[in-house]
Design a protein around this motif. Structure first.
Motif, PDB file in Angstrom:
ATOM      1  N   VAL A 112      -1.961   9.515  -2.961  1.00  8.88           N
ATOM      2  CA  VAL A 112      -2.541   8.181  -3.150  1.00  8.88           C
ATOM      3  C   VAL A 112      -4.049   8.321  -2.988  1.00  8.88           C
ATOM      4  O   VAL A 112      -4.599   8.246  -1.890  1.00  8.88           O
ATOM      5  CB  VAL A 112      -1.953   7.171  -2.148  1.00  8.88           C
ATOM      6  N   ASP A 113      -4.700   8.565  -4.099  1.00 10.18           N
ATOM      7  CA  ASP A 113      -6.140   8.786  -4.104  1.00 10.18           C
ATOM      8  C   ASP A 113      -6.863   7.612  -4.763  1.00 10.18           C
ATOM      9  O   ASP A 113      -6.245   6.580  -5.074  1.00 10.18           O
ATOM     10  CB  ASP A 113      -6.466  10.097  -4.814  1.00 10.18           C
ATOM     11  N   GLU A 114      -8.142   7.762  -4.975  1.00  6.88           N
ATOM     12  CA  GLU A 114      -8.918   6.680  -5.563  1.00  6.88           C
ATOM     13  C   GLU A 114      -8.360   6.260  -6.916  1.00  6.88           C
ATOM     14  O   GLU A 114      -8.263   5.064  -7.217  1.00  6.88           O
ATOM     15  CB  GLU A 114     -10.378   7.105  -5.725  1.00  6.88           C
ATOM     16  N   SER A 115      -7.964   7.236  -7.725  1.00  5.54           N
ATOM     17  CA  SER A 115      -7.454   6.937  -9.064  1.00  5.54           C
ATOM     18  C   SER A 115      -6.177   6.113  -9.006  1.00  5.54           C
ATOM     19  O   SER A 115      -6.026   5.115  -9.722  1.00  5.54           O
ATOM     20  CB  SER A 115      -7.220   8.234  -9.832  1.00  5.54           C
ATOM     21  N   LEU A 116      -5.233   6.515  -8.138  1.00  6.11           N
ATOM     22  CA  LEU A 116      -3.963   5.799  -8.051  1.00  6.11           C
ATOM     23  C   LEU A 116      -4.156   4.410  -7.445  1.00  6.11           C
ATOM     24  O   LEU A 116      -3.517   3.437  -7.870  1.00  6.11           O
ATOM     25  CB  LEU A 116      -2.955   6.597  -7.227  1.00  6.11           C
ATOM     26  N   LEU A 117      -5.052   4.282  -6.494  1.00  5.98           N
ATOM     27  CA  LEU A 117      -5.331   2.979  -5.905  1.00  5.98           C
ATOM     28  C   LEU A 117      -5.942   2.031  -6.936  1.00  5.98           C
ATOM     29  O   LEU A 117      -5.694   0.827  -6.906  1.00  5.98           O
ATOM     30  CB  LEU A 117      -6.256   3.133  -4.697  1.00  5.98           C
ATOM     31  N   ARG A 118      -6.715   2.572  -7.864  1.00  3.61           N
ATOM     32  CA  ARG A 118      -7.267   1.746  -8.939  1.00  3.61           C
ATOM     33  C   ARG A 118      -6.165   1.284  -9.893  1.00  3.61           C
ATOM     34  O   ARG A 118      -6.254   0.199 -10.487  1.00  3.61           O
ATOM     35  CB  ARG A 118      -8.322   2.541  -9.716  1.00  3.61           C
ATOM     36  N   THR A 119      -5.122   2.115 -10.051  1.00  4.79           N
ATOM     37  CA  THR A 119      -4.006   1.747 -10.924  1.00  4.79           C
ATOM     38  C   THR A 119      -3.188   0.608 -10.336  1.00  4.79           C
ATOM     39  O   THR A 119      -2.650  -0.226 -11.064  1.00  4.79           O
ATOM     40  CB  THR A 119      -3.102   2.970 -11.173  1.00  4.79           C
ATOM     41  N   VAL A 164      -9.613   2.882   2.467  1.00  2.00           N
ATOM     42  CA  VAL A 164     -10.579   1.983   3.084  1.00  2.00           C
ATOM     43  C   VAL A 164     -11.461   1.345   2.013  1.00  2.00           C
ATOM     44  O   VAL A 164     -11.707   0.124   2.025  1.00  2.00           O
ATOM     45  CB  VAL A 164     -11.440   2.735   4.126  1.00  2.00           C
ATOM     46  N   ASP A 165     -11.916   2.149   1.081  1.00  2.00           N
ATOM     47  CA  ASP A 165     -12.760   1.620   0.012  1.00  2.00           C
ATOM     48  C   ASP A 165     -11.998   0.609  -0.842  1.00  2.00           C
ATOM     49  O   ASP A 165     -12.533  -0.446  -1.210  1.00  2.00           O
ATOM     50  CB  ASP A 165     -13.260   2.772  -0.856  1.00  2.00           C
ATOM     51  N   ALA A 166     -10.728   0.917  -1.141  1.00  2.00           N
ATOM     52  CA  ALA A 166      -9.914   0.007  -1.953  1.00  2.00           C
ATOM     53  C   ALA A 166      -9.681  -1.315  -1.241  1.00  2.00           C
ATOM     54  O   ALA A 166      -9.690  -2.392  -1.862  1.00  2.00           O
ATOM     55  CB  ALA A 166      -8.577   0.665  -2.291  1.00  2.00           C
ATOM     56  N   LEU A 167      -9.474  -1.269   0.072  1.00  2.00           N
ATOM     57  CA  LEU A 167      -9.284  -2.498   0.840  1.00  2.00           C
ATOM     58  C   LEU A 167     -10.570  -3.320   0.865  1.00  2.00           C
ATOM     59  O   LEU A 167     -10.540  -4.549   0.749  1.00  2.00           O
ATOM     60  CB  LEU A 167      -8.847  -2.155   2.262  1.00  2.00           C
ATOM     61  N   ARG A 168     -11.689  -2.649   1.010  1.00  2.00           N
ATOM     62  CA  ARG A 168     -12.972  -3.361   1.030  1.00  2.00           C
ATOM     63  C   ARG A 168     -13.250  -4.050  -0.299  1.00  2.00           C
ATOM     64  O   ARG A 168     -13.844  -5.122  -0.342  1.00  2.00           O
ATOM     65  CB  ARG A 168     -14.088  -2.381   1.364  1.00  2.00           C
ATOM     66  N   ARG A 169     -12.806  -3.423  -1.390  1.00  2.00           N
ATOM     67  CA  ARG A 169     -13.089  -3.943  -2.721  1.00  2.00           C
ATOM     68  C   ARG A 169     -11.954  -4.812  -3.273  1.00  2.00           C
ATOM     69  O   ARG A 169     -12.001  -5.225  -4.426  1.00  2.00           O
ATOM     70  CB  ARG A 169     -13.353  -2.776  -3.673  1.00  2.00           C
ATOM     71  N   ASN A 170     -10.918  -5.047  -2.450  1.00  2.00           N
ATOM     72  CA  ASN A 170      -9.767  -5.846  -2.874  1.00  2.00           C
ATOM     73  C   ASN A 170      -9.034  -5.239  -4.065  1.00  2.00           C
ATOM     74  O   ASN A 170      -8.498  -5.952  -4.913  1.00  2.00           O
ATOM     75  CB  ASN A 170     -10.186  -7.290  -3.210  1.00  2.00           C
ATOM     76  N   TYR A 171      -9.004  -3.905  -4.115  1.00  2.00           N
ATOM     77  CA  TYR A 171      -8.223  -3.241  -5.157  1.00  2.00           C
ATOM     78  C   TYR A 171      -6.733  -3.277  -4.833  1.00  2.00           C
ATOM     79  O   TYR A 171      -5.894  -3.109  -5.723  1.00  2.00           O
ATOM     80  CB  TYR A 171      -8.658  -1.789  -5.314  1.00  2.00           C
ATOM     81  N   VAL A 172      -6.377  -3.461  -3.572  1.00  2.00           N
ATOM     82  CA  VAL A 172      -4.982  -3.581  -3.145  1.00  2.00           C
ATOM     83  C   VAL A 172      -4.864  -4.788  -2.228  1.00  2.00           C
ATOM     84  O   VAL A 172      -5.848  -5.228  -1.616  1.00  2.00           O
ATOM     85  CB  VAL A 172      -4.470  -2.310  -2.433  1.00  2.00           C
ATOM     86  N   GLY A 173      -3.637  -5.312  -2.142  1.00  2.00           N
ATOM     87  CA  GLY A 173      -3.429  -6.534  -1.372  1.00  2.00           C
ATOM     88  C   GLY A 173      -3.314  -6.333   0.119  1.00  2.00           C
ATOM     89  O   GLY A 173      -3.571  -7.253   0.899  1.00  2.00           O
ATOM     90  N   GLY A 174      -2.901  -5.138   0.543  1.00  2.00           N
ATOM     91  CA  GLY A 174      -2.739  -4.883   1.973  1.00  2.00           C
ATOM     92  C   GLY A 174      -2.022  -3.579   2.196  1.00  2.00           C
ATOM     93  O   GLY A 174      -1.524  -2.939   1.259  1.00  2.00           O
ATOM     94  N   ALA A 175      -1.965  -3.165   3.455  1.00  2.00           N
ATOM     95  CA  ALA A 175      -1.311  -1.900   3.793  1.00  2.00           C
ATOM     96  C   ALA A 175      -0.652  -2.009   5.161  1.00  2.00           C
ATOM     97  O   ALA A 175      -1.185  -2.657   6.067  1.00  2.00           O
ATOM     98  CB  ALA A 175      -2.318  -0.752   3.788  1.00  2.00           C
ATOM     99  N   VAL A 176       0.509  -1.380   5.273  1.00  2.00           N
ATOM    100  CA  VAL A 176       1.193  -1.229   6.558  1.00  2.00           C
ATOM    101  C   VAL A 176       1.371   0.264   6.761  1.00  2.00           C
ATOM    102  O   VAL A 176       2.035   0.932   5.966  1.00  2.00           O
ATOM    103  CB  VAL A 176       2.544  -1.962   6.573  1.00  2.00           C
ATOM    104  N   LEU A 177       0.765   0.790   7.806  1.00  2.00           N
ATOM    105  CA  LEU A 177       0.699   2.238   8.002  1.00  2.00           C
ATOM    106  C   LEU A 177       1.328   2.628   9.336  1.00  2.00           C
ATOM    107  O   LEU A 177       0.819   2.269  10.396  1.00  2.00           O
ATOM    108  CB  LEU A 177      -0.761   2.701   7.968  1.00  2.00           C
ATOM    109  N   ASP A 178       2.426   3.364   9.255  1.00  2.00           N
ATOM    110  CA  ASP A 178       3.013   3.920  10.476  1.00  2.00           C
ATOM    111  C   ASP A 178       2.442   5.308  10.749  1.00  2.00           C
ATOM    112  O   ASP A 178       2.585   5.824  11.849  1.00  2.00           O
ATOM    113  CB  ASP A 178       4.534   3.996  10.351  1.00  2.00           C
TER     114      ASP A 178
END
Length: 317
Positions: A212-219, A241-255
């Motif tokens: 899950v890199d920058e490219s996939l997060l943009r997808t 972190v960059d994707a969350l700051r830019r609202n590229y994704v809606g949210g994350a739950v990380l265990d």
């Protein structure tokens, strides 16, 4: 001397005596000992046929002349000395499957919590704020599960009844799955393009490191909720972190995270749409019972077949 040695490292804070008791119940003819100190471990492993615990190092292996099986109490095995085990002819099994039901519940709970706005509701409750807010339907969403081991399959199975479209990504897509669609890792962008909910349940390998890199997060869709119950390095943390700051994704739950644990000043702590748990999605009060079932079954198989091969959850070394 004992037949089976249980190392002193507990799992999720549960005392290993519970594990030893579960093994004794299932293998009444075997002597099971708990190694409570480093010195006891060195002494007890000398004649043990089976050693079980979260890890084993080469120094301990050098003392384990009779060892035929190391039964890991973890599902992952990338932290173990695989070459040393192979050279010594020691079979390796894992705890794969022990985590399936509870981790699947964690993933479903995570998705539903963000869909229904529970994180915002909790914040407003702390602040004594009574203010209505909008939520999202989980039903009729496209849901993507990456990795179809015991955990991935358990997640897909529990999606029945939610009225969602399920897609899965696996190393060998030709094997199929209970999901509506199955993709290979080379098609992961296509699998995630319209997914609103994504779960990472794959092993950490050369192929999945930084998957899950920058490219996939943009997808991903800007409303996608990403849940990681795999390993931290499967996700490029800086890119997330960059994707969350830019609202590229809606949210994350990380265990799981990279690094783990997160430093106190890490930016992931501060996002309102991120939920962090301390690598305990795999906890269940039934952990040792399920694990003892696997180890006992393998001991009986070896006794019947006369060889430590063809075991449940055996790793090909």
């Amino acid at each position: 001397m004992p037949d089976i040695v249980v190392r002193r490292h507990s799992v999720h804070g549960m005392p290993v005596d519970q594990y030893a008791s579960a093994l004794r119940e299932r293998l009444p003819d075997s002597e099971v000992a708990v190694a409570r100190t480093p010195n006891a471990e060195r002494d007890l492993v000398a004649d043990a046929t089976v050693v079980t615990g979260s890890a084993i190092d080469e120094a301990l292996l050098d003392r384990a002349d009779a060892l035929r099986l190391f039964a890991s109490t973890y599902a992952g095995y990338d932290h173990l000395p695989l070459d040393a085990l192979r050279e010594r002819g020691v079979a390796l099994t894992t705890a794969s499957g022990v985590h399936g039901p509870n981790v699947a519940e964690y993933v479903l709970g995570a998705w539903l919590s963000l869909a229904r706005g529970f994180l915002r509701a909790r914040r407003q409750q702390r602040e004594r704020v009574w203010q209505a807010f909008q939520a999202t339907d989980f039903a009729e969403s496209r849901v993507c599960v990456v990795g179809l081991g015991a955990i991935g399959e358990a997640i897909v199975a529990r999606l029945d009844g939610f009225g969602v479209e399920t897609v899965a990504v696996r190393h060998s897509p030709e094997k199929g799955a209970a999901a509506d669609e199955v993709y290979g890792y080379d098609e992961i962008h296509e699998a995630m393009a319209d997914a609103r909910y994504v779960a990472l349940a794959c092993p950490l390998t050369d192929e999945t490191r930084g998957l899950v890199d920058e490219s996939l997060l943009r997808t991903m869709h800007p409303e996608t909720v990403l849940v990681n119950v795999a390993r931290g390095p499967v996700v490029d943390t800086d890119a997330l972190v960059d994707a969350l700051r830019r609202n590229y994704v809606g949210g994350a739950v990380l265990d799981v995270t990279d690094p783990e644990p997160l430093p106190a000043d890490h930016p992931l702590w501060d996002f309102e749409n991120v939920l962090l748990t301390p690598h305990n999605a795999g906890h269940t009060p039934e952990y040792y019972e399920r694990l003892a079932d696997i180890v006992a079954e393998n001991v009986r198989r070896a006794e019947e077949n006369g060889a430590w091969d063809g075991l449940r959850n055996q790793v090909d070394l």
